[in-house]
Design an enzyme around this catalytic site. Structure first.
Site, PDB file in Angstrom:
ATOM      1  N   GLU A  57      53.672  83.788  46.331  1.00  0.00           N
ATOM      2  CA  GLU A  57      54.365  83.962  47.833  1.00  0.00           C
ATOM      3  C   GLU A  57      56.246  84.424  47.345  1.00  0.00           C
ATOM      4  O   GLU A  57      56.269  84.064  46.190  1.00  0.00           O
ATOM      5  CB  GLU A  57      54.688  82.536  48.382  1.00  0.00           C
ATOM      6  N   THR A  96      56.674  72.633  47.880  1.00  0.00           N
ATOM      7  CA  THR A  96      57.504  71.389  48.574  1.00  0.00           C
ATOM      8  C   THR A  96      57.194  70.856  49.312  1.00  0.00           C
ATOM      9  O   THR A  96      56.666  69.132  49.559  1.00  0.00           O
ATOM     10  CB  THR A  96      58.753  71.705  49.321  1.00  0.00           C
ATOM     11  N   GLY A 138      58.099  74.241  55.268  1.00  0.00           N
ATOM     12  CA  GLY A 138      58.853  74.648  53.571  1.00  0.00           C
ATOM     13  C   GLY A 138      57.793  75.547  53.381  1.00  0.00           C
ATOM     14  O   GLY A 138      56.443  75.786  53.366  1.00  0.00           O
ATOM     15  N   LYS A 178      66.210  67.249  59.713  1.00  0.00           N
ATOM     16  CA  LYS A 178      67.517  67.986  58.714  1.00  0.00           C
ATOM     17  C   LYS A 178      67.212  69.149  57.855  1.00  0.00           C
ATOM     18  O   LYS A 178      66.253  69.812  57.814  1.00  0.00           O
ATOM     19  CB  LYS A 178      66.897  67.314  57.043  1.00  0.00           C
ATOM     20  N   CYS A 190      57.013  83.763  57.550  1.00  0.00           N
ATOM     21  CA  CYS A 190      55.851  83.086  56.534  1.00  0.00           C
ATOM     22  C   CYS A 190      54.756  83.837  57.236  1.00  0.00           C
ATOM     23  O   CYS A 190      53.556  83.601  56.530  1.00  0.00           O
ATOM     24  CB  CYS A 190      55.471  81.822  56.594  1.00  0.00           C
ATOM     25  N   GLU A 204      53.892  72.725  58.058  1.00  0.00           N
ATOM     26  CA  GLU A 204      53.585  74.717  57.633  1.00  0.00           C
ATOM     27  C   GLU A 204      54.209  75.405  56.751  1.00  0.00           C
ATOM     28  O   GLU A 204      55.233  74.656  56.727  1.00  0.00           O
ATOM     29  CB  GLU A 204      54.597  74.483  59.066  1.00  0.00           C
TER      30      GLU A 204
HETATM   31  O1  TXE Z   1      61.589  76.068  51.656  1.00  0.00           O
HETATM   32  P1  TXE Z   1      61.831  75.186  51.007  1.00  0.00           P
HETATM   33  P2  TXE Z   1      62.976  77.218  52.180  1.00  0.00           P
HETATM   34  C1  TXE Z   1      57.773  78.459  53.850  1.00  0.00           C
HETATM   35  C2  TXE Z   1      58.087  80.029  53.831  1.00  0.00           C
HETATM   36  C3  TXE Z   1      58.775  79.822  51.996  1.00  0.00           C
HETATM   37  C4  TXE Z   1      59.791  79.166  52.257  1.00  0.00           C
HETATM   38  C5  TXE Z   1      60.945  78.971  52.589  1.00  0.00           C
HETATM   39  O2  TXE Z   1      56.327  80.501  52.886  1.00  0.00           O
HETATM   40  O3  TXE Z   1      57.775  79.708  51.265  1.00  0.00           O
HETATM   41  O4  TXE Z   1      59.520  77.825  53.514  1.00  0.00           O
HETATM   42  O5  TXE Z   1      61.821  78.086  52.953  1.00  0.00           O
HETATM   43  C6  TXE Z   1      63.876  70.971  52.464  1.00  0.00           C
HETATM   44  N1  TXE Z   1      61.450  66.201  50.081  1.00  0.00           N
HETATM   45  N2  TXE Z   1      57.825  78.415  55.200  1.00  0.00           N
HETATM   46  O6  TXE Z   1      62.944  77.679  50.519  1.00  0.00           O
HETATM   47  O7  TXE Z   1      62.823  74.926  49.648  1.00  0.00           O
HETATM   48  C7  TXE Z   1      64.482  71.929  52.122  1.00  0.00           C
HETATM   49  O8  TXE Z   1      65.923  71.042  51.876  1.00  0.00           O
HETATM   50  C8  TXE Z   1      62.125  66.653  51.142  1.00  0.00           C
HETATM   51  C9  TXE Z   1      56.830  78.433  55.436  1.00  0.00           C
HETATM   52  O9  TXE Z   1      63.815  76.411  52.008  1.00  0.00           O
HETATM   53  O10 TXE Z   1      60.650  74.175  50.717  1.00  0.00           O
HETATM   54  C10 TXE Z   1      64.301  72.223  53.444  1.00  0.00           C
HETATM   55  O11 TXE Z   1      65.103  71.745  54.744  1.00  0.00           O
HETATM   56  N3  TXE Z   1      62.069  67.808  52.114  1.00  0.00           N
HETATM   57  C11 TXE Z   1      56.858  78.121  57.440  1.00  0.00           C
HETATM   58  C12 TXE Z   1      62.823  72.065  53.778  1.00  0.00           C
HETATM   59  O12 TXE Z   1      62.539  71.408  52.794  1.00  0.00           O
HETATM   60  C13 TXE Z   1      62.613  68.494  51.213  1.00  0.00           C
HETATM   61  C14 TXE Z   1      57.438  79.736  58.537  1.00  0.00           C
HETATM   62  C15 TXE Z   1      61.892  73.080  53.161  1.00  0.00           C
HETATM   63  O13 TXE Z   1      62.218  73.742  51.805  1.00  0.00           O
HETATM   64  C16 TXE Z   1      62.338  68.498  49.640  1.00  0.00           C
HETATM   65  C17 TXE Z   1      58.038  79.502  57.399  1.00  0.00           C
HETATM   66  C18 TXE Z   1      62.081  67.774  49.272  1.00  0.00           C
HETATM   67  N4  TXE Z   1      61.070  67.391  48.039  1.00  0.00           N
HETATM   68  C19 TXE Z   1      58.924  78.832  56.000  1.00  0.00           C
HETATM   69  N5  TXE Z   1      63.009  69.667  48.608  1.00  0.00           N
HETATM   70  C20 TXE Z   1      55.666  78.373  58.063  1.00  0.00           C
HETATM   71  N6  TXE Z   1      54.141  77.957  57.532  1.00  0.00           N
HETATM   72  O14 TXE Z   1      54.700  77.914  59.881  1.00  0.00           O
HETATM   73  C21 TXE Z   1      63.283  70.393  49.648  1.00  0.00           C
HETATM   74  N7  TXE Z   1      63.191  70.045  50.667  1.00  0.00           N
END
Ligand code: TXE
Length: 482
Positions: A385, A229, A225, A172, A281, A247
């Site tokens: 962040e 989350t 993400g 996803k 990130c 991650e």
């Molecule tokens: O994250 P989200 P975003 C982190 C970065 C930032 C974030 C940005 O630090 O905080 O990612 O990406 C799905 N159950 N990193 O805003 O909202 C959502 O649909 C299951 C760190 O997208 O957490 C999306 O597909 N899934 C990283 C994914 O989770 C759920 C490098 C991420 O969404 C969910 C890059 C749920 N309840 C970005 N809710 C690293 N450390 O390598 C949302 N999602």
């Protein structure tokens, strides 16, 4: 653009409910196309397809799977320009960045694991008249959930090792950036990749992502993400004893020691601060500078930032495009506001209203790179962040103080140290409470190395052997000759 569909058992399908979401070009605010607003029912169909395909895929040899990874890498390479264009349109990142980072890294993720499979050996241990064979087998069906900042780059980083180790997949991507995952599915179809081995279900996190995490027959989960989350994912997966790799977010420090040759290193420090509008990130969102060079650093840093070309991401000369959405732009602006409320001074940049980007659509989510100085390193703006083009600037009077400041957040993903003396940098790095430290460089990636963070930046590591370990289960078979 044609509507995006789910990819289940080799077929492109709408969600069972027929509901859709709209994806928007962040540079224009205009809709690009629609994607399925899928549900647990769609996740069930995809998981059924993955389970049906699992035995045959698991019974292929490593060599056969390595050949498939090379074929996919070749196809991604041929379509690199299309992928770069789609990624730039979907995320608002400059076409130059999509061409130099996102598209090529998606290829190298497959290429690397196609070759790295050769390193995969099953260790044996002989003792007590018996030989122990550490036998590696697939987890089975795994769930991959990825964010919007580096969409195909991060999705392929998980797909390649998961396939190499014989797993089938329910993936996803973020609902904000579905385009390149969809294009990968088209490539797999063209290659006649076995149906059901790779499945894509689009939709909202709490609906589709949650359903993937909850599905009892998805036995392993690799999530990238936000930390918030990640907590929800972990809480759901833990009582189900699923294999989990998280991650998450970061608030990384860029530390400039007193002997750093600033002319030579400034470009790297600016890249670490603002690449992808700070939406990586691994970006250094706190810049800590030795007090003895602070003023000289500050003026060089601000001058270099003021030269960054911010504009239409489709133009070749653009170095910084938009952030991912108007909502995210507002979130980042709220932190610029907070930084001033906490006593900080904006040295350059600011909100779209106070510091507008010229020659772009008002509906675009544009922000200029912003530097805020004068904050305590424990201020919210300096510890939470932001995930946008905003850095806070701080000075320190000793290496120990720099370490204490760098380690003073709830995150522990990455950091960079800049110094004329590499040995000094290596010694300093060992005091940093993070998963990754770069010395005199940034985002310098060897895919054999462990990638991941500590504290609220995540659990586990991916990369090289760490990915092979994560995406497989071990059985120790102890054999005694009769
Ligand atoms: O994250 P989200 P975003 C982190 C970065 C930032 C974030 C940005 O630090 O905080 O990612 O990406 C799905 N159950 N990193 O805003 O909202 C959502 O649909 C299951 C760190 O997208 O957490 C999306 O597909 N899934 C990283 C994914 O989770 C759920 C490098 C991420 O969404 C969910 C890059 C749920 N309840 C970005 N809710 C690293 N450390 O390598 C949302 N999602």
């Amino acid at each position: 653009m044609e509507p995006i569909l789910n990819y289940i058992n080799g077929a492109f399908l709408p969600s069972t409910s027929g509901l859709t979401l709209e994806t928007v070009n962040p540079a224009t605010g205009q809709p690009i196309t629609t994607l399925p607003r899928s549900s647990a029912e769609d996740v069930g169909l995809a998981t059924k397809a993955a389970l049906k395909a699992a035995p045959t895929w698991a019974n292929t040899t490593m060599e056969e799977r390595m050949v498939w990874l090379h074929r996919i890498a070749d196809a991604l390479e041929e379509e690199a320009e299309t992928i770069a264009q789609l990624e730039s349109m979907d995320t608002g990142k400059p076409i130059s960045l999509a061409r130099s980072v996102d598209a090529p890294r998606s290829v190298s993720n497959f290429r690397f694991f196609a070759e790295f499979g050769r390193e995969h050996v099953e260790p044996t241990f002989a003792d007590h008249g018996a030989v122990n064979h550490v036998h590696r087998s697939p987890i089975g069906c795994v769930g991959l959930i990825t964010p919007w900042n580096l969409p195909l780059y991060l999705l392929t980083w998980k797909i390649a090792p998961a396939l190499l180790m014989g797993n089938t997949i329910v993936a996803k991507p973020s609902e904000l950036t579905p385009m390149t995952a969809n294009h990968l599915a088209k490539i797999l179809t063209k290659l006649n990749f076995p149906k059901g081995v790779f499945n894509l279900v689009h939709g909202l996190g709490p609906e589709v992502g949650q359903a993937i995490v909850e599905h009892p027959e998805i036995r392993g989960l690799s999530f990238t993400g936000g930390t918030a989350t990640g907590k929800i994912v972990a809480a759901t997966a833990a009582p189900m004893f699923k294999k989990l790799s998280l991650e998450l977010g970061g608030k990384n420090a860029t530390i400039v020691l007193d002997d750093a040759p600033l002319e030579e290193m400034m470009d790297g420090i600016v890249r670490a601060s603002f690449t992808n509008s700070g939406q990586v990130c691994l970006c250094g969102s706190r810049v800590l500078v030795d007090a003895s060079i602070y003023d000289r650093f500050k003026s060089m840093f601000v001058e270099a930032i003021n030269n960054i070309v911010v504009g239409d991401p489709s133009l070749e000369e653009t170095v910084m495009g938009t952030v991912i959405s108007k909502d995210h732009q507002a979130k980042v602006e709220s932190y610029i506001e907070l930084g001033q409320d906490e006593g900080g001074v904006v040295l350059t940049g600011g909100s779209a209203a106070t510091c507008p980007v010229k020659g772009v659509a008002a509906e675009g989510a544009f922000l200029r790179p912003t530097v805020i100085e004068g904050l305590s390193h424990t201020a919210r703006t300096a510890t939470e962040e932001i995930f946008g083009p905003v850095v806070t600037l701080h000075s320190f009077n000793s290496e120990q103080e720099a370490l204490d400041m760098a380690n003073a957040t709830d995150y522990g993903l990455a950091g960079s140290v800049w110094t004329a003396d590499a040995k000094r940098g290596y010694a300093f790095a060992q005091g940093m409470d993070t998963g990754i430290v770069w010395v005199n460089t940034w985002l310098n990636r060897d895919l054999r190395t462990p990638f991941g963070g500590v504290k609220q930046s995540g659990v586990g590591r991916e990369g090289g052997a760490w990915s092979l370990n994560f995406f497989s289960e071990l059985t120790n078979i102890c054999v005694k000759q009769p």
